[in-house]
Design a protein around this motif. Structure first.
Motif, PDB file in Angstrom:
ATOM      1  N   VAL A   7       5.837  12.433  52.059  1.00 35.61           N
ATOM      2  CA  VAL A   7       6.568  11.420  52.806  1.00 35.61           C
ATOM      3  C   VAL A   7       5.791  11.124  54.086  1.00 35.61           C
ATOM      4  CG1 VAL A   7       8.729  10.825  53.954  1.00 35.61           C
ATOM      5  CG2 VAL A   7       8.768  12.283  51.927  1.00 35.61           C
ATOM      6  N   SER A   8       5.637   9.851  54.421  1.00 33.28           N
ATOM      7  CA  SER A   8       4.963   9.438  55.657  1.00 33.28           C
ATOM      8  C   SER A   8       5.908   8.552  56.449  1.00 33.28           C
ATOM      9  CB  SER A   8       3.680   8.657  55.341  1.00 33.28           C
ATOM     10  OG  SER A   8       2.804   9.437  54.555  1.00 33.28           O
ATOM     11  N   CYS A   9       6.179   8.923  57.696  1.00 29.24           N
ATOM     12  CA  CYS A   9       7.082   8.155  58.542  1.00 29.24           C
ATOM     13  C   CYS A   9       6.312   7.455  59.658  1.00 29.24           C
ATOM     14  CB  CYS A   9       8.152   9.061  59.138  1.00 29.24           C
ATOM     15  SG  CYS A   9       9.247   9.782  57.886  1.00 29.24           S
ATOM     16  N   MET A  10       6.737   6.250  59.995  1.00 27.63           N
ATOM     17  CA  MET A  10       6.026   5.452  61.005  1.00 27.63           C
ATOM     18  C   MET A  10       6.968   4.402  61.577  1.00 27.63           C
ATOM     19  SD  MET A  10       4.019   3.553  57.991  1.00 27.63           S
ATOM     20  CE  MET A  10       4.551   4.924  56.954  1.00 27.63           C
ATOM     21  N   ARG A  11       6.542   3.796  62.675  1.00 28.86           N
ATOM     22  CA  ARG A  11       7.260   2.657  63.252  1.00 28.86           C
ATOM     23  C   ARG A  11       6.408   1.418  63.022  1.00 28.86           C
ATOM     24  NH1 ARG A  11       8.551   4.009  68.857  1.00 28.86           N
ATOM     25  NH2 ARG A  11      10.409   4.961  67.950  1.00 28.86           N
ATOM     26  N   ARG A  39      22.446   0.307  52.556  1.00 29.72           N
ATOM     27  CA  ARG A  39      23.709   1.031  52.671  1.00 29.72           C
ATOM     28  C   ARG A  39      23.696   1.816  53.984  1.00 29.72           C
ATOM     29  NH1 ARG A  39      25.283   4.908  47.816  1.00 29.72           N
ATOM     30  NH2 ARG A  39      25.347   2.838  46.818  1.00 29.72           N
ATOM     31  N   GLY A  40      24.737   1.641  54.768  1.00 27.27           N
ATOM     32  CA  GLY A  40      24.830   2.363  56.035  1.00 27.27           C
ATOM     33  C   GLY A  40      23.708   2.028  57.000  1.00 27.27           C
ATOM     34  N   GLY A  41      23.194   0.802  56.928  1.00 21.92           N
ATOM     35  CA  GLY A  41      22.134   0.395  57.836  1.00 21.92           C
ATOM     36  C   GLY A  41      20.753   0.829  57.424  1.00 21.92           C
ATOM     37  N   VAL A  42      20.630   1.488  56.253  1.00 21.30           N
ATOM     38  CA  VAL A  42      19.327   1.953  55.760  1.00 21.30           C
ATOM     39  C   VAL A  42      18.974   1.186  54.491  1.00 21.30           C
ATOM     40  CG1 VAL A  42      17.979   3.894  54.898  1.00 21.30           C
ATOM     41  CG2 VAL A  42      19.638   4.245  56.743  1.00 21.30           C
ATOM     42  N   THR A  43      17.830   0.537  54.489  1.00 20.37           N
ATOM     43  CA  THR A  43      17.340  -0.196  53.319  1.00 20.37           C
ATOM     44  C   THR A  43      16.401   0.708  52.535  1.00 20.37           C
ATOM     45  OG1 THR A  43      17.495  -2.323  54.456  1.00 20.37           O
ATOM     46  CG2 THR A  43      16.020  -2.196  52.548  1.00 20.37           C
ATOM     47  N   TYR A  57      10.435   3.606  49.711  1.00 20.54           N
ATOM     48  CA  TYR A  57      10.584   3.836  51.146  1.00 20.54           C
ATOM     49  C   TYR A  57      12.045   3.705  51.552  1.00 20.54           C
ATOM     50  CZ  TYR A  57      10.693  -1.308  51.435  1.00 20.54           C
ATOM     51  OH  TYR A  57      11.001  -2.633  51.272  1.00 20.54           O
ATOM     52  N   ALA A  58      12.324   4.199  52.762  1.00 20.90           N
ATOM     53  CA  ALA A  58      13.617   4.006  53.410  1.00 20.90           C
ATOM     54  C   ALA A  58      13.333   3.399  54.770  1.00 20.90           C
ATOM     55  CB  ALA A  58      14.359   5.334  53.544  1.00 20.90           C
ATOM     56  N   MET A  59      14.094   2.372  55.165  1.00 26.09           N
ATOM     57  CA  MET A  59      13.851   1.658  56.423  1.00 26.09           C
ATOM     58  C   MET A  59      15.150   1.515  57.210  1.00 26.09           C
ATOM     59  SD  MET A  59      12.483  -2.251  56.981  1.00 26.09           S
ATOM     60  CE  MET A  59      10.762  -1.838  56.789  1.00 26.09           C
ATOM     61  N   LYS A  60      15.059   1.819  58.505  1.00 30.42           N
ATOM     62  CA  LYS A  60      16.183   1.624  59.409  1.00 30.42           C
ATOM     63  C   LYS A  60      15.636   0.942  60.653  1.00 30.42           C
ATOM     64  CE  LYS A  60      20.030   3.970  61.693  1.00 30.42           C
ATOM     65  NZ  LYS A  60      20.683   5.279  61.955  1.00 30.42           N
ATOM     66  N   GLY A  61      15.945  -0.317  60.814  1.00 32.66           N
ATOM     67  CA  GLY A  61      15.347  -1.082  61.908  1.00 32.66           C
ATOM     68  C   GLY A  61      13.856  -1.212  61.667  1.00 32.66           C
ATOM     69  N   LYS A  62      13.076  -0.725  62.609  1.00 34.95           N
ATOM     70  CA  LYS A  62      11.618  -0.749  62.452  1.00 34.95           C
ATOM     71  C   LYS A  62      11.046   0.624  62.118  1.00 34.95           C
ATOM     72  CE  LYS A  62      10.762  -4.780  65.395  1.00 34.95           C
ATOM     73  NZ  LYS A  62       9.978  -5.297  66.560  1.00 34.95           N
ATOM     74  N   ARG A  83      16.931  10.777  55.008  1.00 39.46           N
ATOM     75  CA  ARG A  83      17.287  11.746  56.055  1.00 39.46           C
ATOM     76  C   ARG A  83      16.357  11.626  57.262  1.00 39.46           C
ATOM     77  NH1 ARG A  83      15.927  16.638  58.045  1.00 39.46           N
ATOM     78  NH2 ARG A  83      14.074  16.763  56.738  1.00 39.46           N
ATOM     79  N   LEU A  84      15.056  11.514  56.986  1.00 40.10           N
ATOM     80  CA  LEU A  84      14.078  11.475  58.069  1.00 40.10           C
ATOM     81  C   LEU A  84      14.127  10.179  58.860  1.00 40.10           C
ATOM     82  CD1 LEU A  84      11.008  13.087  56.285  1.00 40.10           C
ATOM     83  CD2 LEU A  84      12.354  14.090  58.116  1.00 40.10           C
ATOM     84  N   VAL A  85      14.354   9.057  58.167  1.00 36.85           N
ATOM     85  CA  VAL A  85      14.337   7.768  58.873  1.00 36.85           C
ATOM     86  C   VAL A  85      15.528   7.622  59.807  1.00 36.85           C
ATOM     87  CG1 VAL A  85      15.670   6.277  57.309  1.00 36.85           C
ATOM     88  CG2 VAL A  85      13.674   5.363  58.504  1.00 36.85           C
ATOM     89  N   GLY A  86      16.563   8.402  59.563  1.00 36.48           N
ATOM     90  CA  GLY A  86      17.728   8.341  60.427  1.00 36.48           C
ATOM     91  C   GLY A  86      17.622   9.228  61.654  1.00 36.48           C
ATOM     92  N   LYS A  87      16.584  10.041  61.736  1.00 34.68           N
ATOM     93  CA  LYS A  87      16.401  10.927  62.883  1.00 34.68           C
ATOM     94  C   LYS A  87      15.611  10.223  63.977  1.00 34.68           C
ATOM     95  CE  LYS A  87      15.278  15.176  62.262  1.00 34.68           C
ATOM     96  NZ  LYS A  87      14.555  16.404  61.860  1.00 34.68           N
ATOM     97  N   ALA A  88      16.000  10.431  65.209  1.00 33.33           N
ATOM     98  CA  ALA A  88      15.240   9.861  66.318  1.00 33.33           C
ATOM     99  C   ALA A  88      13.898  10.598  66.422  1.00 33.33           C
ATOM    100  CB  ALA A  88      16.021  10.015  67.623  1.00 33.33           C
ATOM    101  N   PRO A  89      12.782   9.873  66.502  1.00 37.49           N
ATOM    102  CA  PRO A  89      11.476  10.535  66.602  1.00 37.49           C
ATOM    103  C   PRO A  89      11.436  11.444  67.826  1.00 37.49           C
ATOM    104  CG  PRO A  89      11.218   8.184  66.160  1.00 37.49           C
ATOM    105  CD  PRO A  89      12.659   8.410  66.466  1.00 37.49           C
ATOM    106  N   ALA A  90      10.989  12.673  67.620  1.00 36.02           N
ATOM    107  CA  ALA A  90      10.905  13.646  68.709  1.00 36.02           C
ATOM    108  C   ALA A  90       9.649  14.477  68.532  1.00 36.02           C
ATOM    109  CB  ALA A  90      12.134  14.552  68.713  1.00 36.02           C
ATOM    110  N   ARG A  91       9.060  14.859  69.643  1.00 33.83           N
ATOM    111  CA  ARG A  91       7.849  15.661  69.590  1.00 33.83           C
ATOM    112  C   ARG A  91       8.164  17.051  69.038  1.00 33.83           C
ATOM    113  NH1 ARG A  91       2.764  15.745  71.753  1.00 33.83           N
ATOM    114  NH2 ARG A  91       1.879  17.777  72.243  1.00 33.83           N
ATOM    115  N   ASP A  92       7.336  17.508  68.111  1.00 31.61           N
ATOM    116  CA  ASP A  92       7.466  18.848  67.542  1.00 31.61           C
ATOM    117  C   ASP A  92       7.025  19.859  68.598  1.00 31.61           C
ATOM    118  OD1 ASP A  92       7.134  21.271  66.118  1.00 31.61           O
ATOM    119  OD2 ASP A  92       6.762  20.177  64.260  1.00 31.61           O
TER     120      ASP A  92
END
Length: 372
Positions: A7-11, A39-43, A57-62, A83-92
């Motif tokens: 899985v690769s996540c990006m803005r 569904r629920g704001g996630v495409t 892919y899963a998309m929520k906003g950008k 699950r991941l696209v709904g999380k706010a990006p945060a530094r590990d």
């Protein structure tokens, strides 16, 4: 990266442009046509591939998380993407352990990367290295030595690390010399261990494979090398190793012994307060000649330098039969295929190691390329 895919996540800058380009990419990769659902704001998009597996892919906003799955992994990876696209990006928090502008994280291993046009800087912390425990000791008799061979490494090792290193070496020699009395070999190893300060030098000069690497003797003699260790009491070490002269076919030298083993000879020699063990005469002799009695302060317990060109030539000597029979050798061959051309064009790689909390090791290296 997971066993069932990745899985690769990006803005993205423009969600509609992304969706259009993603549809083109899915079609080009042999994916079946799939319409987006929201569904629920996630495409989400989930498309099966003609050759097996799936993508989407899963998309929520950008925010977008795209996935590629092997057989039967698509449903789980789609859920993971949602699950991941709904999380706010945060530094590990683990990334704060090392410097860098790009990072690789795998379990307890964290590697930071940085660089210029002609050099890659790597620094990481890991618990996966099967190495003895390091111990900084300040002044080393090997710190000022330079070697142009495949690998040169100076190390300061803890008493337990010294015991593990010597016992591993003794076990290897025992396999190559099955007629050598085991109890006597163990006794000699213990006596020598007590006389070592912990300062060691590894000088790997080159690789010369003769035979199948599946054989222990071939693997042992493939890397032509010598190991030096500082001793506390030279007389005690000579007394401890004296039984070597009584082993079958051993040649007693002026400063040590020559042991004929299956696949080659091992040289055990003493110069001043240095004990040297080598598996090739010229490398052993060159190591002895480079030794000095002058100590130099060191910043890290381990320093090393690698000749990437010799590494590339060594990897090229792995045979097809060995590749097919050994998983580790197959991995080395794969590495040589990917990195061989780059290694052949690289300058000498240098770096250091240090102990880190929790039994981990901290590693840093600089990998330079020649200027264009």
């Amino acid at each position: 990266m997971r066993n069932d895919g990745r899985v690769s996540c990006m803005r993205v800058a423009d969600a509609k442009v992304f969706q259009a380009k993603a549809a083109e990419a899915i079609t080009a990769a042999g994916g079946a046509e799939a319409k987006p659902t929201t569904r629920g704001g996630v495409t989400t998009v989930h498309a099966d591939r003609d050759m097996g597996g799936s993508m989407g892919y899963a998309m929520k906003g950008k925010e977008v998380c795209a996935f590629g799955a092997i057989e039967r992994g698509g449903a789980d990876l789609l859920k993971e993407s949602v699950r991941l696209v709904g999380k706010a990006p945060a530094r590990d928090a683990r990334l704060g352990k090392v410097p860098g502008v790009a990072f690789v994280v795998s379990g307890n291993t964290v590697v930071g990367l940085d660089g210029t046009a002609n050099a890659l800087q790597v620094e990481g912390v890991t618990t996966k290295l099967q190495l003895p425990v390091f111990q900084a000791r300040g002044t080393s008799p090997y710190a000022a030595m330079n070697s142009e061979g495949l690998l040169s490494s100076r190390a300061s090792i803890s008493p337990m690390g010294v015991f593990q290193t010597v016992d591993t070496m003794r076990s290897t020699l025992q396999v190559l010399c099955p007629t050598c009395p085991k109890e006597q070999m163990v006794s000699m190893a213990k006596a020598v261990t007590k006389q070592l300060t912990g300062h060691m030098l590894v000088n790997m000069d080159h690789v010369q494979v003769r035979g199948s690497l599946r054989a222990m003797s071939t693997r042992f003699f493939a890397v032509r090398q010598a190991v030096a260790a500082e001793v506390k009491d030279v007389a005690a070490v000579k007394a401890a190793l004296a039984p070597l002269g009584k082993l079958p076919d051993v040649l007693v030298l002026e400063d040590g012994w020559k042991l004929p083993l299956k696949g080659g000879n091992v040289f055990v020699r003493i110069k001043g307060k240095q004990l040297v063990l080598g598996n090739e005469e010229s490398v052993t002799q060159a190591t002895l000649a480079a030794l000095t009695e002058t100590g130099t302060k060191t910043e890290h317990p381990v320093d090393f330098a690698v000749d990437p060109k010799r590494v590339a030539r060594g990897l090229a000597q792995i045979s097809l039969t060995d590749i097919l029979a050994d998983e580790l050798l197959a991995a080395l061959f794969a590495a040589s295929s990917e990195l061989g051309p780059l290694l052949a064009r690289s300058e000498r790689i240098t770096g250091w190691m240090d102990a880190a909390p929790g039994g981990a090791h901290r590693v840093s290296l600089t990998w330079p390329l020649p200027p264009q």
